[in-house]
Design an enzyme around this catalytic site. Structure first.
Site, PDB file in Angstrom:
ATOM      1  CB  VAL A 257      12.682   5.017  38.124  1.00 15.14           C
ATOM      2  CG1 VAL A 257      11.751   4.079  37.392  1.00 15.14           C
ATOM      3  CG2 VAL A 257      14.000   4.355  38.402  1.00 15.14           C
ATOM      4  CB  ALA A 258       9.366   9.114  39.020  1.00 18.30           C
ATOM      5  CD  GLU A 262      11.544   4.503  33.192  1.00 19.00           C
ATOM      6  OE1 GLU A 262      10.317   4.383  33.025  1.00 19.00           O
ATOM      7  OE2 GLU A 262      12.045   5.219  34.073  1.00 19.00           O
ATOM      8  CG  ASP A 304       0.968   5.577 -12.314  1.00 21.34           C
ATOM      9  OD1 ASP A 304       0.117   5.381 -11.428  1.00 21.34           O
ATOM     10  OD2 ASP A 304       1.898   4.783 -12.544  1.00 21.34           O
ATOM     11  CG  ASN A 666       6.855   9.325  33.777  1.00 18.70           C
ATOM     12  OD1 ASN A 666       6.065   8.400  33.967  1.00 18.70           O
ATOM     13  ND2 ASN A 666       7.990   9.182  33.138  1.00 18.70           N
ATOM     14  CD  GLU A 669       4.854   7.895  38.715  1.00 15.68           C
ATOM     15  OE1 GLU A 669       6.082   7.742  38.637  1.00 15.68           O
ATOM     16  OE2 GLU A 669       4.044   7.249  38.012  1.00 15.68           O
ATOM     17  CB  THR A 697       0.638  -0.159  36.253  1.00  8.25           C
ATOM     18  OG1 THR A 697       1.157   1.103  36.652  1.00  8.25           O
ATOM     19  CG2 THR A 697       0.657  -1.119  37.410  1.00  8.25           C
TER      20      THR A 697
HETATM   21  P1  ATP Z   1       0.626   6.006 -16.991  1.00 10.88           P
HETATM   22  O1  ATP Z   1       1.800   6.922 -17.031  1.00 10.88           O
HETATM   23  O2  ATP Z   1      -0.570   6.602 -16.371  1.00 10.88           O
HETATM   24  O3  ATP Z   1       0.926   4.630 -16.499  1.00 10.88           O
HETATM   25  P2  ATP Z   1       0.698   5.111 -19.713  1.00 10.88           P
HETATM   26  O4  ATP Z   1       0.751   3.660 -19.480  1.00 10.88           O
HETATM   27  O5  ATP Z   1      -0.184   5.564 -20.853  1.00 10.88           O
HETATM   28  O6  ATP Z   1       0.167   5.923 -18.521  1.00 10.88           O
HETATM   29  P3  ATP Z   1       3.288   5.000 -20.847  1.00 10.88           P
HETATM   30  O7  ATP Z   1       3.486   3.577 -20.509  1.00 10.88           O
HETATM   31  O8  ATP Z   1       4.412   5.953 -20.761  1.00 10.88           O
HETATM   32  O9  ATP Z   1       2.165   5.630 -19.967  1.00 10.88           O
HETATM   33  O10 ATP Z   1       2.699   5.032 -22.325  1.00 10.88           O
HETATM   34  C1  ATP Z   1       2.580   6.232 -23.027  1.00 10.88           C
HETATM   35  C2  ATP Z   1       1.855   6.001 -24.340  1.00 10.88           C
HETATM   36  O11 ATP Z   1       2.612   5.150 -25.173  1.00 10.88           O
HETATM   37  C3  ATP Z   1       0.506   5.326 -24.196  1.00 10.88           C
HETATM   38  O12 ATP Z   1      -0.527   6.241 -23.995  1.00 10.88           O
HETATM   39  C4  ATP Z   1       0.356   4.638 -25.526  1.00 10.88           C
HETATM   40  O13 ATP Z   1      -0.167   5.507 -26.494  1.00 10.88           O
HETATM   41  C5  ATP Z   1       1.760   4.275 -25.895  1.00 10.88           C
HETATM   42  N1  ATP Z   1       2.098   2.903 -25.525  1.00 10.88           N
HETATM   43  C6  ATP Z   1       1.952   2.311 -24.331  1.00 10.88           C
HETATM   44  N2  ATP Z   1       2.390   1.051 -24.329  1.00 10.88           N
HETATM   45  C7  ATP Z   1       2.866   0.839 -25.565  1.00 10.88           C
HETATM   46  C8  ATP Z   1       3.496  -0.266 -26.211  1.00 10.88           C
HETATM   47  N3  ATP Z   1       3.724  -1.404 -25.588  1.00 10.88           N
HETATM   48  N4  ATP Z   1       3.865  -0.117 -27.494  1.00 10.88           N
HETATM   49  C9  ATP Z   1       3.649   1.033 -28.153  1.00 10.88           C
HETATM   50  N5  ATP Z   1       3.076   2.100 -27.603  1.00 10.88           N
HETATM   51  C10 ATP Z   1       2.673   2.020 -26.347  1.00 10.88           C
END
Ligand code: ATP
Length: 864
Positions: A257-258, A262, A304, A666, A669, A697
């Site tokens: 046990v020592a 456990e 991102d 342990n 002991e 303890t």
């Molecule tokens: P992250 O990757 O940091 O989230 P992000 O949102 O810019 O960045 P994406 O969502 O891939 O990445 O968008 C890439 C690009 O596409 C944007 O920078 C923008 O120019 C364009 N974009 C984003 N949303 C739309 C949309 N709903 N419709 C059209 N173009 C868009």
């Protein structure tokens, strides 16, 4: 592209009254939850160990041999131990169950004509749900309108190729939308769904043990085997030297046990579980306990930009067109602002070019803004929400439900989106997206009254304007259109209209978090879909130094070794496609880095799985990304990752601390017992006393040690090496030195007092060992910093544990019933004085060594 002309208009969905009526009939959209182990089960589980079995046999043996007191003592100790184990495990179980509840799935639904996000469990049959890329289907349904819908049904069918679905097809709970958009009418919920039926058949799956738990379990087993060998040898030796065989059998048992720590597996589990609960308070949810452990070693965070480093609250502030610019006032999704040119407020009807721009802004979108009691709220993509708000500010006519005929959806790969709109008796194509992607398909440009061919000078002017807006940290979206006499949605020969600049302010806390990560030796790599100029501007605002920036296409041209070289510097990746993240993670891992990678989209899942710690977003992330991740940021905030890493470091450090603490206790002991048996004297500790020390303890103290706060400078060190052992050479030496001291000191006290009777000598040696073990905990509160640096009172639970256990020890020697159980006699002041003198170095020496050690080799500051 999907033709939408045959669809019916999306209806208004159920009303509140219909929802309540359906709920009364069908109940909630939830599966009968997997049964959590009940308290009795958890308690009984404490007895399912070989050690307890040995002890119960020992108690039985003692009873048969007429040693009733010993039998009762072993019984009481076993019971106490089970009780302690129960309290710990129960707390861990309930903490984990609470964590599971935090992330309940959500669903987008249309009710009373409004799109809204609700908890998936509130869905009822008849509800109209909206599905987008990355969503998990929250209930079984029949598809209404569907655009390019592809669904991954592998959870149900095992088939990993996504299936295309169209109007009239059914969608099943638990499957995931890979691409496209759709509306579906809910046909079955909860246990009635296909998924529910299968889930009920297969039951729930258990929690996986973490590496740490596995490693420590292994260590405990090895020590267990060693214990049996040593115990057998000692029993043999003792009997050979003429000791009483029964005494020796009991001693052999207590020696095992020592040796065996456990408490270890239980203490690790509770530390990780309570740690995970502490992380939730910091807004980070560990989906696996393993994540917490790995987090502490993270050396690179790939993040991102949009929403993690920035607020993801977009506002359009500028419109640029070839003939001139417009300024936009107001913030957020409240349309109470204006579009102005040269100090004049303009509306769509006043300006043809503006009217065309706003038409794209409002039609080429899925976002909605509406006003409720708390002001204006937005449902959908923030980029689109900002454009809709812009259209409202310019008094653009609102679209009707049947106006959009077809759509090519946005994706992070294409970076643009187009729709075909019926406008009076003709159709128009409306397109928006990243300027590069939109310009690529433009051949003309619109000026105030005319459309003309796009010249190289125009392209240069657009590029200059785009760069200028991006350099301010704005996200730039280009808008374009074309009349489509053939009613075909072909993304070509469009007319460029203009650029819209959206601001998305950096999150306030991120600047500090970036600085903290850097001083903790953690590198930050920004990987974004946005433009390199915008990304660099935001990086600058956040204090993130960038030596190189690279776009997605440039990354494609780079071979692995060039990428690896580049990754040794501060680099930013812009205009990337989600699948490129995977390559970046793999390249970093090949350098031996431990990578935390954020992701929110459906295509981020492979990179999240590849990363050592996949981090998904609780608010903006898709279900698919969340399922692939280890850690979910409940507030989508970069600063939370850094805090979680701090928490991971604290927990690993604490595990190191209590493992050393338990093993050194342990060791003391065992050394005392073995040396004494070799000398051939009377037993220094009785079996029941050893059980008392180890099971009662030490466990309490170790749990309190596991709750130790982070050391003040724990984020000023580079991350630990991934191969760092819980118990390195330093640890073994510490354990051996301390064990040798406490073992020999208690043995010395025993022999020093032996003339005054063996009971007193044994009680003093026993109490000395308990006091030594309790005080040695201060040496382990930090393995580097002296007590004055971490604060003597900064872990009140530890002080409470010490008070309780020392109180229990006092009861053990002064309270007659316990005296009988533990075979003790009262000790006088003189004996306590001796114990005190021997205890002093245990507190003083480590403090001195740590103070001196710090002065001598202060760790090198992390290179900036
Ligand atoms: P992250 O990757 O940091 O989230 P992000 O949102 O810019 O960045 P994406 O969502 O891939 O990445 O968008 C890439 C690009 O596409 C944007 O920078 C923008 O120019 C364009 N974009 C984003 N949303 C739309 C949309 N709903 N419709 C059209 N173009 C868009």
């Amino acid at each position: 592209m999907e033709d939408l002309t045959t669809q019916t208009a999306s209806d208004a969905g159920l009303s509140q009254a219909q929802v309540e009526e359906a709920r009364a009939r069908h109940g909630w959209n939830a599966l009968p939850s997997a049964r959590q182990a009940g308290p009795l089960r958890v308690f009984l589980r404490q007895f399912a160990s070989v050690l307890i079995a040995i002890l119960i046999i020992a108690a039985g043996l003692a009873l048969v041999l007429g040693e009733v007191v010993d039998a009762v003592t072993i019984g009481v100790v076993v019971l106490l131990n089970a009780l302690l184990g129960f309290v710990q495990e129960w707390r861990a179980e309930t903490a984990l169950a609470a964590l599971k509840k935090v992330l309940s799935p959500k669903a987008m639904v249309i009710r009373d004509g409004q799109e809204q996000v609700i908890a998936a469990r509130e869905l009822v049959p008849g509800d109209l749900i909206v599905l987008g890329p990355g969503a998990k289907v929250p209930a079984d349904g029949a598809l209404g309108r569907a655009v390019d819908l592809r669904i991954d049904e592998s959870v149900l069918t095992g088939e990993s190729v996504p299936v295309s679905k169209a109007r009239g097809d059914s969608v099943l709970t638990g499957t995931a939308v890979v691409a496209g958009r759709a509306e579906a009418r809910v046909t079955a919920i909860g246990g009635q769904t296909e998924f529910g039926k299968i889930a009920q058949l297969t039951g729930s799956f258990g929690t996986k043990q973490t590496d740490l738990q596995v490693k420590l379990g292994g260590l405990a087993r090895q020590l267990g085997a060693a214990a049996l060998l040593v115990a057998a040898a000692v029993v043999g030796l003792g009997i050979f030297m003429g000791q009483d065989p029964l005494d020796m059998v009991m001693t052999g048992l207590s020696l095992s046990v020592a040796i065996v720590p456990e408490g270890l597996p239980a203490v690790v589990t509770i530390t990780l579980a309570l740690g995970a609960a502490a992380m939730v308070r910091q807004r980070a949810l560990a989906r696996r306990l393993q994540a917490v452990e790995t987090l502490g070693a993270a050396s690179v965070i790939c993040t991102d930009k949009t929403g993690t480093l920035t607020e993801n609250k977009m506002t359009a502030t500028r419109i640029w067109t070839v003939p001139g610019s417009y300024a936009v006032t107001g913030t957020g999704y409240d349309p109470a602002g204006h579009i102005e040119q040269d100090g004049r407020r303009l509306r769509a009807v006043d300006d043809r070019l503006l009217s065309a721009l706003l038409e794209v802004a409002i039609y080429c979108s899925h976002a909605r803004i509406h006003q409720n009691a708390d002001g204006w709220t937005m449902v959908g993509e923030p980029t689109e929400g900002a454009l809709i708000t812009l259209a409202y500010k310019g008094w653009c006519p609102l679209p009707g439900a049947r106006d959009v005929l077809a759509e090519i959806p946005f994706s992070s790969e294409r970076k643009r989106m187009s729709v075909l709109r019926q406008h009076g008796d003709h159709a128009v194509i409306l397109c928006k997206g990243a300027p590069e992607q939109v310009l690529e398909i433009c051949s003309d440009v619109m000026e105030q009254d005319a459309v003309r061919a796009l010249t190289p000078e125009d392209r240069a002017a657009i590029e200059t304007a785009y760069r200028a807006m991006a350099a301010d940290g704005q996200r730039v979206i280009a808008l374009a259109r074309r009349v489509a006499p053939d009613h075909q949605l072909a993304e070509e020969q469009l007319t460029f209209l203009g650029l819209v600049g959206l601001i998305d302010p950096p999150r306030q806390e991120v600047r500090g978090a970036i600085a903290a990560a850097r001083s903790a030796g953690i590198r930050i790599v920004m990987i974004t879909g946005d433009s390199p100029i915008t990304a660099a501007a935001i990086a600058g605002q956040l204090g993130l130094t960038i030596a190189h920036s690279l776009t997605g296409p440039e990354l494609d041209d780079l071979d692995d070794s060039a990428l690896s070289d580049l990754l040794s510097h501060d680099v930013l990746f812009a205009r990337t496609r989600p699948e490129q993240k995977m390559r970046i993670v793999a390249a970093l891992q090949a350098q031996g880095q431990i990578v935390a990678m954020t992701g929110d989209g459906v295509n981020d899942a492979p990179a999240l799985k590849q990363a050592d710690i996949g981090v998904s977003m609780g608010i903006r992330g898709t279900d698919v990304a969340r399922d692939a991740s280890d850690l979910v940021l409940l507030d989508d905030n970069f600063a939370t990752i850094v805090r979680a890493i701090g928490e991971g470091r604290r927990q690993f450090a604490n595990v190191q601390k209590f493992v050393r603490y338990l093993l050194s206790s342990n060791a003391g002991e065992v050394i005392a017992l073995v040396v004494n048996i070799a000398i051939g004297g009377p037993l220094v500790f009785l079996a029941t006393q050893i059980l008392w020390m180890n099971l009662v303890t030490d466990g309490v103290t170790a749990v309190a040690l596991g709750l130790e706060k982070a050391e003040p400078d724990h984020m000023e060190y580079p991350p630990r090496d991934k191969h760092t052992r819980i118990l390195g050479l330093g640890g073994v030496v510490t354990i051996a030195c301390l064990g040798l001291y406490t073992g020999m000191a208690s043995l010395w006290i025993f022999y020093h007092l032996l003339d005054q009777g063996v009971d007193l000598a044994r009680t003093a040696a026993f109490s000395a060992m308990v006091v030594f073990e309790k005080l040695s905990v201060f040496a382990f509160r930090s393995l580097r910093l002296p007590g004055w640096r971490i604060g003597w009172f900064s872990n009140p639970l530890l002080l409470l544990a010490l008070t309780l256990t020392l109180g229990a020890q006092a009861a053990a020697i002064y309270w007659p019933p316990m005296q009988a159980l533990l075979h003790t006699v009262p000790m006088g002041l003189a004996e306590w004085q001796i114990v005190g003198w021997f205890a002093l170095p245990i507190v003083v020496v480590p403090e001195l060594l740590k103070s001196l050690g710090r002065a001598n080799h202060r760790p090198a500051p992390v290179a900036d």
